[in-house]
Design an enzyme around this catalytic site. Structure first.
Site, PDB file in Angstrom:
ATOM      1  N   HIS A 100     -97.993  71.170   6.920  1.00  0.00           N
ATOM      2  CA  HIS A 100     -97.794  69.725   7.031  1.00  0.00           C
ATOM      3  C   HIS A 100     -98.756  69.179   8.076  1.00  0.00           C
ATOM      4  O   HIS A 100     -99.417  69.941   8.789  1.00  0.00           O
ATOM      5  CB  HIS A 100     -96.346  69.365   7.352  1.00  0.00           C
ATOM      6  N   HIS A 157     -98.604  67.402  10.950  1.00  0.00           N
ATOM      7  CA  HIS A 157     -98.383  67.150  12.376  1.00  0.00           C
ATOM      8  C   HIS A 157     -99.440  67.841  13.238  1.00  0.00           C
ATOM      9  O   HIS A 157     -99.869  68.965  12.938  1.00  0.00           O
ATOM     10  CB  HIS A 157     -96.983  67.594  12.789  1.00  0.00           C
ATOM     11  N   ASP A 187     -99.526  69.429  16.003  1.00  0.00           N
ATOM     12  CA  ASP A 187     -99.325  70.774  16.550  1.00  0.00           C
ATOM     13  C   ASP A 187     -99.397  71.858  15.483  1.00  0.00           C
ATOM     14  O   ASP A 187     -99.217  73.045  15.788  1.00  0.00           O
ATOM     15  CB  ASP A 187     -97.993  70.857  17.311  1.00  0.00           C
ATOM     16  N   HIS A 188     -99.720  71.468  14.247  1.00  0.00           N
ATOM     17  CA  HIS A 188     -99.928  72.444  13.175  1.00  0.00           C
ATOM     18  C   HIS A 188    -101.348  72.383  12.607  1.00  0.00           C
ATOM     19  O   HIS A 188    -101.725  73.278  11.840  1.00  0.00           O
ATOM     20  CB  HIS A 188     -98.908  72.225  12.054  1.00  0.00           C
ATOM     21  N   HIS A 209     -88.864  66.920   6.854  1.00  0.00           N
ATOM     22  CA  HIS A 209     -89.532  66.833   8.153  1.00  0.00           C
ATOM     23  C   HIS A 209     -90.732  65.898   8.036  1.00  0.00           C
ATOM     24  O   HIS A 209     -90.906  64.976   8.831  1.00  0.00           O
ATOM     25  CB  HIS A 209     -89.947  68.237   8.588  1.00  0.00           C
ATOM     26  N   ASP A 230     -91.748  74.041   9.692  1.00  0.00           N
ATOM     27  CA  ASP A 230     -90.769  73.176  10.346  1.00  0.00           C
ATOM     28  C   ASP A 230     -89.677  72.683   9.401  1.00  0.00           C
ATOM     29  O   ASP A 230     -88.992  71.701   9.694  1.00  0.00           O
ATOM     30  CB  ASP A 230     -91.473  71.983  10.994  1.00  0.00           C
ATOM     31  N   HIS A 240     -91.566  77.279  15.231  1.00  0.00           N
ATOM     32  CA  HIS A 240     -91.262  77.082  16.650  1.00  0.00           C
ATOM     33  C   HIS A 240     -90.188  78.049  17.141  1.00  0.00           C
ATOM     34  O   HIS A 240     -89.350  78.514  16.367  1.00  0.00           O
ATOM     35  CB  HIS A 240     -90.757  75.645  16.895  1.00  0.00           C
TER      36      HIS A 240
END
Length: 256
Positions: free
Chosen positions: A57, A59, A61-62, A115, A134, A172
């Site tokens: 996805h 985001h 942080d990915h 998400h 996530d 995470h």
């Protein structure tokens, strides 16, 4: 069982980096790209190159390390078609139900909106491994930023339908906090209580709580258990739909 090696390691504040290596062909993929330096260090430690990046996805942080990793290794970047415009350096788009080859292994794409609206998980049936990012966490699920509780509930039930022995890697290290919440909605679950104690031991020793399995999550993760009579009684929702029970569990977790 397929011959794969998986290396999991911490990235950023609480992300996991995950590398998947097909021993038969020598091909390696990174699941998402949270941070360049830990991924490079892990590749060098294992003696692997980087052929592919599988993005779940959009985001930050990915995906943040995608450009640097692509420049360094020439890696081919896969990602969800509906989020392609938000994923830097994407080469190939995937959608629900797609199957593609990773070395000698087949990879199935499972769309799991909630998400984010386009979130996908990658499932390797021959290896019995799911990369859930996530959507599904150990004892938890992702916060619903773009989708609806109904979408997330449906997505999680799709993952729960995979074989119990499926090994699950998540995005995470949230398990200790998830356990603290889970026992508030499922206090009579002996398996959950035992698992919470084990998680505390692992975290106190500085060890990771992942991977998990589908079977373990089905037994202990309240987000996969909205039909459980004890959870329903605890929430005073005995006659509610599973989707409504799930939504209430997620609402409580958001303010926990």
């Amino acid at each position: 069982m397929a011959e794969i090696k998986i290396e999991q390691f911490p990235c950023r504040q609480d992300n996991f980096g995950v590398l998947v290596h097909d021993a038969k062909t020598g091909v390696t993929a990174s699941i998402d790209a949270p941070e360049e330096a830990p991924i490079v260090e892990a590749l060098e430690r294992m003696g692997w190159g980087l052929n592919h990046i599988f993005i779940t996805h959009h985001h930050l942080d990915h995906v943040e390390a995608v450009p640097a990793l692509k420049e360094r290794y020439g890696a081919n970047v896969f990602g969800p078609a509906s989020e392609a415009a938000k994923i830097p350096g994407i080469d190939e788009t995937v959608s629900d139900g797609d199957r593609f080859q990773f070395g000698s292994l087949a990879v199935d794409v499972i769309e799991t909106p909630g998400h984010t609206l386009g979130h996908v998980c990658y499932y390797m049936p021959e290896a019995g491994v799911l990369f859930a990012a996530d959507t599904l966490f150990a004892l938890g699920c992702g916060r619903i930023f773009e989708g609806t509780p109904e979408q997330m509930h449906t997505a999680l039930q799709r993952l729960a339908a995979l074989p119990d022995e499926t090994i699950v890697y998540c995005g995470h290290e949230y398990t200790a906090a998830n356990a603290a919440f889970a026992v508030t909605v499922d206090p009579k679950n002996a398996a959950l209580a035992s698992r919470a104690e084990e998680i505390a031991r692992l975290r106190n020793a500085g060890m990771a709580t992942l991977p998990t399995t589908i079977g373990l999550e089905k037994a202990t993760n309240p987000f996969l258990r909205p039909s459980d009579p004890d959870i329903r009684a605890q929430l005073a929702m005995t006659d509610a739909s599973d989707a409504d029970v799930f939504a209430e569990i997620r609402r409580r977790k958001d303010s926990f």
